[in-house]
Design a protein around this motif. Structure first.
Motif, PDB file in Angstrom:
ATOM      1  N   LEU A 197       0.825  -1.202   0.000  1.00 46.60           N
ATOM      2  CA  LEU A 197       0.000   0.000   0.000  1.00 46.60           C
ATOM      3  C   LEU A 197       0.864   1.258   0.000  1.00 46.60           C
ATOM      4  O   LEU A 197       0.590   2.218  -0.755  1.00 46.60           O
ATOM      5  CB  LEU A 197      -0.921  -0.011   1.215  1.00 46.60           C
ATOM      6  N   ILE A 198       1.914   1.263   0.816  1.00 45.19           N
ATOM      7  CA  ILE A 198       2.795   2.433   0.880  1.00 45.19           C
ATOM      8  C   ILE A 198       3.489   2.666  -0.455  1.00 45.19           C
ATOM      9  O   ILE A 198       3.550   3.801  -0.960  1.00 45.19           O
ATOM     10  CB  ILE A 198       3.821   2.253   2.019  1.00 45.19           C
ATOM     11  N   TRP A 199       4.032   1.598  -1.047  1.00 46.87           N
ATOM     12  CA  TRP A 199       4.716   1.737  -2.333  1.00 46.87           C
ATOM     13  C   TRP A 199       3.756   2.161  -3.434  1.00 46.87           C
ATOM     14  O   TRP A 199       4.105   2.955  -4.317  1.00 46.87           O
ATOM     15  CB  TRP A 199       5.412   0.434  -2.709  1.00 46.87           C
ATOM     16  N   THR A 200       2.531   1.650  -3.394  1.00 45.77           N
ATOM     17  CA  THR A 200       1.542   2.036  -4.402  1.00 45.77           C
ATOM     18  C   THR A 200       1.196   3.513  -4.288  1.00 45.77           C
ATOM     19  O   THR A 200       1.139   4.236  -5.286  1.00 45.77           O
ATOM     20  CB  THR A 200       0.274   1.184  -4.248  1.00 45.77           C
ATOM     21  N   LEU A 201       0.975   3.986  -3.052  1.00 48.27           N
ATOM     22  CA  LEU A 201       0.669   5.401  -2.845  1.00 48.27           C
ATOM     23  C   LEU A 201       1.854   6.280  -3.222  1.00 48.27           C
ATOM     24  O   LEU A 201       1.676   7.350  -3.830  1.00 48.27           O
ATOM     25  CB  LEU A 201       0.281   5.640  -1.383  1.00 48.27           C
ATOM     26  N   PHE A 229       4.227   5.583  -5.422  1.00 52.25           N
ATOM     27  CA  PHE A 229       4.344   5.588  -6.886  1.00 52.25           C
ATOM     28  C   PHE A 229       3.285   6.482  -7.510  1.00 52.25           C
ATOM     29  O   PHE A 229       3.571   7.234  -8.459  1.00 52.25           O
ATOM     30  CB  PHE A 229       4.209   4.159  -7.416  1.00 52.25           C
ATOM     31  N   ALA A 230       2.050   6.419  -6.989  1.00 53.84           N
ATOM     32  CA  ALA A 230       0.979   7.270  -7.527  1.00 53.84           C
ATOM     33  C   ALA A 230       1.293   8.748  -7.293  1.00 53.84           C
ATOM     34  O   ALA A 230       1.063   9.585  -8.178  1.00 53.84           O
ATOM     35  CB  ALA A 230      -0.350   6.894  -6.877  1.00 53.84           C
ATOM     36  N   PHE A 231       1.846   9.079  -6.117  1.00 53.52           N
ATOM     37  CA  PHE A 231       2.178  10.476  -5.817  1.00 53.52           C
ATOM     38  C   PHE A 231       3.290  10.973  -6.735  1.00 53.52           C
ATOM     39  O   PHE A 231       3.224  12.095  -7.262  1.00 53.52           O
ATOM     40  CB  PHE A 231       2.599  10.598  -4.356  1.00 53.52           C
ATOM     41  N   VAL A 232       4.337  10.136  -6.924  1.00 50.32           N
ATOM     42  CA  VAL A 232       5.439  10.537  -7.802  1.00 50.32           C
ATOM     43  C   VAL A 232       4.960  10.686  -9.242  1.00 50.32           C
ATOM     44  O   VAL A 232       5.318  11.644  -9.939  1.00 50.32           O
ATOM     45  CB  VAL A 232       6.591   9.511  -7.708  1.00 50.32           C
ATOM     46  N   ALA A 233       4.138   9.752  -9.693  1.00 46.68           N
ATOM     47  CA  ALA A 233       3.624   9.833 -11.063  1.00 46.68           C
ATOM     48  C   ALA A 233       2.764  11.078 -11.242  1.00 46.68           C
ATOM     49  O   ALA A 233       2.856  11.772 -12.265  1.00 46.68           O
ATOM     50  CB  ALA A 233       2.808   8.575 -11.390  1.00 46.68           C
ATOM     51  N   PHE A 234       1.935  11.384 -10.251  1.00 51.54           N
ATOM     52  CA  PHE A 234       1.096  12.580 -10.328  1.00 51.54           C
ATOM     53  C   PHE A 234       1.946  13.848 -10.329  1.00 51.54           C
ATOM     54  O   PHE A 234       1.627  14.829 -11.013  1.00 51.54           O
ATOM     55  CB  PHE A 234       0.117  12.600  -9.157  1.00 51.54           C
ATOM     56  N   SER A 235       3.052  13.839  -9.569  1.00 54.39           N
ATOM     57  CA  SER A 235       3.926  15.012  -9.510  1.00 54.39           C
ATOM     58  C   SER A 235       4.706  15.203 -10.806  1.00 54.39           C
ATOM     59  O   SER A 235       4.960  16.338 -11.224  1.00 54.39           O
ATOM     60  CB  SER A 235       4.893  14.878  -8.329  1.00 54.39           C
ATOM     61  N   LEU A 236       5.108  14.102 -11.436  1.00 52.78           N
ATOM     62  CA  LEU A 236       5.900  14.188 -12.658  1.00 52.78           C
ATOM     63  C   LEU A 236       5.060  14.368 -13.910  1.00 52.78           C
ATOM     64  O   LEU A 236       5.610  14.666 -14.979  1.00 52.78           O
ATOM     65  CB  LEU A 236       6.765  12.928 -12.808  1.00 52.78           C
ATOM     66  N   LEU A 237       3.757  14.202 -13.782  1.00 60.70           N
ATOM     67  CA  LEU A 237       2.891  14.307 -14.955  1.00 60.70           C
ATOM     68  C   LEU A 237       2.982  15.677 -15.627  1.00 60.70           C
ATOM     69  O   LEU A 237       3.147  15.747 -16.857  1.00 60.70           O
ATOM     70  CB  LEU A 237       1.447  13.989 -14.562  1.00 60.70           C
ATOM     71  N   PRO A 238       2.908  16.800 -14.893  1.00 61.88           N
ATOM     72  CA  PRO A 238       3.037  18.102 -15.575  1.00 61.88           C
ATOM     73  C   PRO A 238       4.395  18.297 -16.244  1.00 61.88           C
ATOM     74  O   PRO A 238       4.476  18.881 -17.335  1.00 61.88           O
ATOM     75  CB  PRO A 238       2.827  19.114 -14.437  1.00 61.88           C
ATOM     76  N   LEU A 239       5.459  17.811 -15.592  1.00 61.14           N
ATOM     77  CA  LEU A 239       6.788  17.941 -16.186  1.00 61.14           C
ATOM     78  C   LEU A 239       6.894  17.138 -17.478  1.00 61.14           C
ATOM     79  O   LEU A 239       7.426  17.625 -18.494  1.00 61.14           O
ATOM     80  CB  LEU A 239       7.857  17.477 -15.194  1.00 61.14           C
TER      81      LEU A 239
END
Length: 302
Positions: free
Chosen positions: A36-40, A42-52
Motif C-alpha cells: 500500500l505504501i509503495w503504491t501510494l 508511486f501514484a504520488f510521484v507519477a502525479f507530480s511528474l505528470l506536468p513535467l
C-alpha cells in the motif's frame, strides 16, 4: 495403542500450527502495508511528474501537433525548433541574466545577514530577544499581496523601482525569517565548548565565525542558500509589480509574455519553462544531501 500414540502428536501439531498461522498473517499484513505504501508513493510521484512530462512533450512538438486532438504524449516527429526560438530570443537571454544576478545577490546577502542574525539570537541574551525572534516568524503569516503596497511606496521613496537592489531588498524581506530561524536552530546544536576552546586559543569573534562556526554549519548554509536561490529564481508577483520594461525584467515575468493577443505559444512557453527550471534543478541536485540535513537539523527547536 495407535490412537493413544497419535493423540499427543495431534495435540503437539495443534500447539505448533497456530503460531505458524499467526506468523503468516503477520507477514501478509506487513507485506500488505508495504504494498500500500509503495503504491501510494508511486501514484504520488507519477502525479507530480505528470506536468513535467507533459511540458517536455509539448516543448518537442510542432505548432500543429500542440493543438492536435486527441493529444499525444510522444511527439512524432520531435522537433527542437521551440528551444531554438527560445535561445534566439535576445529578450529572454537578458531576462535570464537579470534573474541570475538577482538570485545570486539575494543568496549571498541572505547567507551573510542570516549567519550574523542567527548567531546573535543563538548566543546572546538581550532585552526583547524573544519578541523580536517571534516577530520575524510572524511576518511569514501575511500573504504577499498584503505587503505589496508598503513595499511599492518604500521602493518608490528610495528610488529603487525597476532596479536590482530594489528586487533583492524585497526578496530578502521574504527570505530572512526562514533563514534566521533555520540557522539559529543549527547554531543551538553546536556545543558551546567548541567556541570556548577557540576563544581560549585566541580567536576573535570574526575568526570564530569564519574558522569554527561556518565550517561546522555547512549543511545549514547549503539549505539556506538553496532556499534563497530558489525563492529568488522563481518569484513572480514581486517581480511583476516592481519592474517595468526589459532592462530589469526577470525570466519568471518574461514567460508571461508568451501569452499575447494572438494566443498562447505553448511550444515556446514550455521550452522556456524547462530552460528556466534547469539551474534550480542542477543546484538542488548537487546539494541535495546537505540540504536535507540542514533542514532537519535546523528545524530543531532551540
Amino acid at each position: 495403542m495407535s490412537l493413544a500414540a497419535d493423540a499427543p502428536a495431534g495435540r503437539l501439531r495443534a500447539a505448533v500450527d497456530p503460531p505458524r498461522r499467526r506468523t503468516l498473517r503477520q507477514l501478509l499484513r506487513v507485506w500488505g502495508h508495504r504494498l500500500l505504501i509503495w503504491t501510494l508513493a508511486f501514484a504520488f510521484v507519477a502525479f507530480s511528474l505528470l506536468p513535467l512530462a507533459w511540458g517536455v512533450s509539448t516543448a518537442l512538438k510542432t505548432k500543429e501537433a500542440v493543438y492536435a486532438f486527441p493529444p499525444v504524449w510522444i511527439p512524432s516527429p520531435a522537433t527542437l525548433e521551440n528551444f531554438a526560438a527560445v535561445f534566439a530570443n535576445p529578450a529572454l537571454f537578458s531576462s535570464f541574466l537579470n534573474t541570475l544576478v538577482i538570485a545570486l545577490a539575494t543568496t549571498a546577502i541572505a547567507l551573510v545577514v542570516g549567519v550574523l542574525g542567527a548567531y546573535g539570537f543563538s548566543r546572546y541574551r538581550f532585552p526583547g530577544r524573544d519578541t523580536l525572534l517571534w516577530s520575524l516568524l510572524f511576518t511569514k503569516l501575511f500573504p504577499r499581496v498584503v505587503v505589496i503596497v508598503p513595499f511599492f511606496v518604500t521602493l518608490r521613496w528610495l528610488d529603487l523601482m525597476n532596479t536590482y537592489p530594489g528586487l533583492v531588498l524585497v526578496y530578502l524581506m521574504a527570505i530572512f525569517p526562514v533563514a534566521i530561524w533555520m540557522l539559529k536552530g543549527f547554531f543551538d546544536n553546536i556545543p558551546i565548548e567548541i567556541e570556548e576552546a577557540a576563544i581560549m586559543d585566541g580567536c576573535s569573534l570574526p575568526q570564530l565565525l569564519w574558522l569554527v562556526v561556518i565550517p561546522i554549519s555547512r549543511p545549514a548554509l547549503a539549505a539556506v542558500a538553496m532556499y534563497s536561490f530558489i525563492i529568488a529564481w522563481n518569484e513572480f508577483l514581486f517581480a511583476l509589480v516592481f519592474t517595468n520594461g526589459l532592462s530589469r525584467r526577470p525570466l519568471s515575468v518574461a514567460l508571461a509574455f508568451f501569452i499575447d493577443e494572438n494566443g498562447i505559444r505553448w511550444g515556446e512557453l514550455m521550452a522556456a519553462s524547462i530552460v528556466m527550471s534547469l539551474p534550480a534543478l542542477v543546484v538542488f541536485s548537487i546539494a541535495q544531501k546537505m540540504l536535507v540535513r540542514g533542514l532537519s537539523e535546523g528545524a530543531v527547536k532551540g
